[in-house]
Structure formats: structure tokens, C-alpha cells
Motif scaffolding. Structure first.
Motif, PDB file in Angstrom:
ATOM      1  N   ASN A  91       8.346   0.908   4.351  1.00 46.34           N
ATOM      2  CA  ASN A  91       8.029  -0.504   4.590  1.00 46.34           C
ATOM      3  C   ASN A  91       7.539  -0.777   6.007  1.00 46.34           C
ATOM      4  O   ASN A  91       6.818  -1.750   6.247  1.00 46.34           O
ATOM      5  CB  ASN A  91       9.252  -1.377   4.303  1.00 46.34           C
ATOM      6  N   HIS A  92       7.943   0.083   6.943  1.00 49.63           N
ATOM      7  CA  HIS A  92       7.514  -0.108   8.337  1.00 49.63           C
ATOM      8  C   HIS A  92       6.400   0.870   8.741  1.00 49.63           C
ATOM      9  O   HIS A  92       6.049   0.970   9.913  1.00 49.63           O
ATOM     10  CB  HIS A  92       8.722   0.044   9.281  1.00 49.63           C
ATOM     11  N   ASN A 115      13.080   3.663   2.100  1.00 43.84           N
ATOM     12  CA  ASN A 115      12.382   2.382   1.990  1.00 43.84           C
ATOM     13  C   ASN A 115      12.041   1.809   3.364  1.00 43.84           C
ATOM     14  O   ASN A 115      10.964   1.231   3.562  1.00 43.84           O
ATOM     15  CB  ASN A 115      13.227   1.374   1.191  1.00 43.84           C
TER      16      ASN A 115
END
Length: 247
Positions: A73-74, A69
């Protein structure tokens, strides 16, 4: 080429064994760091650059899903691979949704790892050529054209973005970005367009063909979804399109 690897595994013997295997199989890969849990891995991802992450799923503190994740997410340009056991196969299926390139069963099989490293090496070769814009453009364009031809030749087959990415050695997200940059649409959109174009050709050849026969002939298992897609792309339902052809 120097491919930096992070191994995230809470069992030291497996961690050491995988490090040794990776570097012995392909000298282009260097295990730059290791972590024993998800929290430790995320800290390392914050402060160092890696090209590939091999991560176990079930670990103490924070599990492998936290690592995956964080990468998603980054928007980190990292290829994630998960390590899993037979009894954890459901975790592997869930991880595929997080743009994981592939998974390895523990204990790691040498042949499977060798094929996977070759696949990763091929993908990163294109990315590394970004430093030479002309060669990068040539390489990526050639591969995107290969993918176009593959889709054109296999429109009846059940192709997903995940299966296509795996076949050509990319993560789904990275393949989609490259393909869209080259072709102007995602692989899924391109495949739908090909299928609808083929459906129109079949209707012109046989105006009496039924939708329930037409849909599977161009790769749709659901006639209703085929009709919906056909109208979205052409602005007409299959029935209306055939009526317009008669005028």
C-alpha cells in the motif's frame, strides 16, 4: 553492497537462527533489525529503510499479512519473503498475491536460503547501480532483452508474471515496471502480442486451421479467450481475419 534485512518472527530461536544463517551465508546481507509481530514491524518500516523483509505469517497482535499489505500500500521498494510451515502452506499461496518473491519453509533449509539470497543479491545489484545511470541502463536493458528472448522462445508454455519474475529474480511488480519502461508494455501484454503474431503466421501458412487447434499452438488453453484476445489486438476475430486474407 550492504543489503539491509528486517526479520519479523515471533519465536526468538528461529529469529536468532535465521539472522545467523543469513549473515554467514552472504556477508552482503546485514540483519539491521528484528520484530516479534506485525505492529512492531510496521513501526520499524516507518522509521528505517530496508531492502528485504523476512516475515512469518502467523504472529500475535498483527500477522504477516499486515506487514505485506503495508509494504504494498505504501509502494515500498522492499523485497518480501515469507516464512511458513508445512501446515501453513495455504497462507503461502495467499501471500504470493501480495508480490512476495518467495517463501521459506521452517525450519529453514540452508541450500534453499543460499539460492534465495543469491537471487535477491542479483536483483538488488541492478537496483543499486541506479547511482551510475549508464551502467544501470546497460544492466537493466540487457536483462529485459533476455526476458524478451525467453518469452519469444517459450510462447506455448504456461507463463505467468509471477513465474517469470521468480525465474529472473525479481518481484512481479518490480519486473513489470522495469519491463514496461524498457519495452513499452508489461510482460503479459508482450507475451500476448507475440502469441497473436505467431497465430497470424500460422493462419497464413494454413488458412484452414481451426481455432480450437490454433489456440493451443500459440499458448492459449481456452479457444474463446484466444479469440477474444485476438480481436482485442487485431480488431478482427480469427474467422474474419482469415476471410480478409483471402481477398
Amino acid at each position: 553492497m550492504n543489503i539491509r534485512v528486517l526479520i519479523v518472527e515471533d519465536e526468538p530461536p528461529i529469529q536468532r537462527s535465521l539472522k545467523k544463517l543469513i549473515e554467514n551465508i552472504n556477508p552482503s546481507f546485514k540483519v539491521a533489525d528484528t520484530a516479534f509481530n506485525g505492529d512492531e514491524a510496521i513501526e520499524k518500516l516507518k522509521h528505517s529503510d530496508f531492502h528485504v523483509v523476512f516475515t512469518d505469517i502467523r504472529m500475535p497482535v498483527k500477522d504477516g499479512f499486515h506487514v505485506l499489505n503495508y509494504i504494498n500500500n505504501h509502494n515500498l521498494e522492499i523485497i518480501p519473503i515469507i516464512l511458513t510451515g508445512f501446515e501453513e502452506f495455504e497462507y503461502a499461496r495467499q501471500a504470493i498475491q501480495l508480490n512476495v518473491l518467495d517463501y521459506l519453509l521452517k525450519p529453514v533449509d540452508v541450500d534453499s536460503l543460499t539460492k534465495l539470497l543469491d537471487q535477491i543479491h542479483n536483483q538488488l545489484s541492478i537496483k543499486f547501480e541506479c547511482h551510475d545511470s549508464d551502467s544501470y541502463k546497460t544492466s537493466s536493458t540487457a536483462i529485459m532483452h533476455q526476458i524478451q528472448h525467453y518469452l519469444e522462445d517459450h510462447i506455448k508454455e504456461p507463463i505467468t508474471q509471477q513465474s517469470l519474475a521468480k525465474r529472473f529474480g525479481f518481484t512481479p511488480a518490480y519486473l513489470s515496471r522495469l519491463f514496461k519502461k524498457e519495452v513499452g508494455m508489461s510482460p503479459t501484454e508482450y507475451l500476448c502480442t507475440l502469441r497473436i503474431t505467431r497465430a497470424k503466421e500460422l493462419m497464413q501458412q494454413n488458412p484452414h486451421i481451426l481455432t480450437k487447434s490454433l489456440a493451443p499452438a500459440v499458448g492459449f488453453t481456452d479457444p474463446f479467450y484466444f479469440s477474444k484476445t485476438f480481436k482485442k489486438i487485431t480488431g478482427l476475430s480469427p474467422k474474419t481475419y482469415k476471410e480478409e486474407m483471402k481477398k
